[in-house]
Design an enzyme around this catalytic site. Structure first.
Site, short mmCIF file in Angstrom:
data_model
loop_
_atom_site.label_atom_id
_atom_site.label_comp_id
_atom_site.label_asym_id
_atom_site.label_seq_id
_atom_site.Cartn_x
_atom_site.Cartn_y
_atom_site.Cartn_z
N ARG A 271 0.86 -1.18 0.00
CA ARG A 271 0.00 0.00 0.00
C ARG A 271 0.89 1.23 0.00
O ARG A 271 1.61 1.48 0.96
CB ARG A 271 -0.96 -0.01 1.19
N HIS A 275 -1.93 3.86 6.07
CA HIS A 275 -2.94 2.89 6.46
C HIS A 275 -4.34 3.48 6.30
O HIS A 275 -5.24 2.87 5.73
CB HIS A 275 -2.70 2.45 7.90
N TYR A 284 7.22 4.91 10.27
CA TYR A 284 7.66 3.51 10.30
C TYR A 284 8.15 2.98 8.94
O TYR A 284 8.50 1.80 8.85
CB TYR A 284 6.55 2.60 10.83
#
Length: 378
Positions: A271, A275, A284
């Site tokens: 992706r 998110h 991250y």
């Protein structure tokens, strides 16, 4: 002297008790992710299928960007983009027959739309207007599932019930890599294997369960290897190669329909967006990592293949993009209309027959609404 050292304490097992009940070799997934694009096998791919996949991918990418923009404008509470994962979404929907069922997760709006669901209805849950926003039976698309992996046992149950009833139906259940850490995932696979239910599990491994990388979730060689422990054959496929995903899923659906039981498919994808709009992915993962995956973009991969075979030119590309823009414009217009909501619909479609508690709650709400309306009239 311990118990085991006492005479007669040891009883050797029957000769075959330790042996596997199922030969594990046929269950093992591909050693490398299965690919078609960029290989000699691509020349034999059906041009009509490739163009169909490409059109859905282009519209799906535009849908993701438009829905994300609607979230920033306050028209949606949240939107989990699937940009970069469009090949998995589209292939899953197109691998099914009309009589089959799709069990999507919250990120799988594009799969539901490719299945025929109204693009606005696919966003209703994320807007916060209704429980689901559409009739699951109309296109045989189960409600978009927000709790992780709870749709998987439901898919197994429907598939098993269909087989018992003699219905020629297959269920395809979609889940992310994070969902494979849930108990529902393991329960679903175990039941599906024991019952030989006609169900296909598609794991979209996009590398992260929100901010948690895959290495912190599992020590398995791959997520596909998890199928072996349940006696389920597994496949590993390049999730950005749309025709490869379609071929693998179509084969798994045919196998399930023929009575071969479940299949676990792991699609390696990524992706490229966060998110959700509430997530800061820069905390991250690095820009370099995202850029590397953008170079393996599913839309561009298929576009290059079509152009190489002379099946797509600049006019065709422009036409597909114009169609995607028209879809986005209609989505904007319809989402900018304030919906007329009936609070009493809160109690519809919860149970086939309302429980006593729900009836009392409905009566309480009806009285409160009537009192509020009477106060407004004064």
């Amino acid at each position: 002297m311990t118990v085991l050292e006492q005479p007669g304490s040891h009883r050797p097992p029957p000769s075959r008790a330790w042996r596997p009940r199922t030969d594990p070799a046929p269950l093992l997934p591909d050693e490398e992710p299965y690919r078609l694009l960029g290989t000699p096998a691509a020349d034999a791919l059906d041009p009509g299928l490739l163009r169909l996949l490409y059109g859905h991918l282009v519209r799906g990418r535009r849908y993701n960007t438009q829905a994300t923009a609607l979230t920033r404008q306050g028209r949606l509470a949240v939107y989990p983009s699937s940009s970069g994962q469009e090949a998995c979404q589209v292939a899953a929907a197109l691998a099914l027959e009309e009589r089959d069922w799709l069990f999507p997760s919250y990120r799988d709006t594009l799969a539901a739309i490719a299945r025929g669901l109204d693009p606005v209805q696919a966003l209703t849950l994320l807007r916060g207007d209704w429980h689901t926003g559409y009739d699951p039976r109309e296109h045989r698309v189960a409600p978009l599932c927000t709790p992780l992996a709870t749709q998987l046992p439901h898919a197994v149950g429907l598939a098993h019930a269909a087989r018992l009833a003699g219905d020629d139906v297959v269920a395809l259940a979609m889940v992310g890599d994070g969902g494979t850490s849930e108990g529902d995932f393991h329960e679903a696979l175990n039941f599906a294997a024991v019952w030989k239910a006609p169900v296909v599990f598609l794991v979209q491994n996009n590398g992260f369960a929100i901010s948690v990388p895959l290495a912190k979730q599992t020590a398995a060689p791959s997520l596909a290897h998890k199928g072996v422990g349940y006696g389920i054959p597994a496949r590993l496929v390049d999730g950005n190669d749309a025709p490869a995903v379609h071929e693998v899923l179509s084969g798994a659906v045919r196998r399930a329909r023929a009575g071969g039981g479940p299949t676990l498919v792991e699609a390696l994808t990524y992706r490229v967006d966060a998110h959700t709009n509430a997530d800061d992915a820069t905390r991250y993962r690095t820009d370099a990592e995202v850029a590397a995956w953008r170079a393996h973009d599913p839309v561009e991969l298929l576009e290059r293949e079509l152009a190489r075979r002379g099946l797509l030119d600049e006019k065709d590309v422009a036409a597909e993009r114009e169609a995607a823009e028209r879809m986005a414009a209609e989505l904007r217009d319809r989402m900018n209309e304030d919906p007329v909501l009936d609070p009493m619909e809160l109690f519809d479609h919860v149970y086939a027959r309302r429980t006593g508690r729900l009836r009392r709650q409905a009566e309480q709400l009806r009285a409160e609404l009537a009192a509020a309306e009477e106060g407004t009239d004064r």
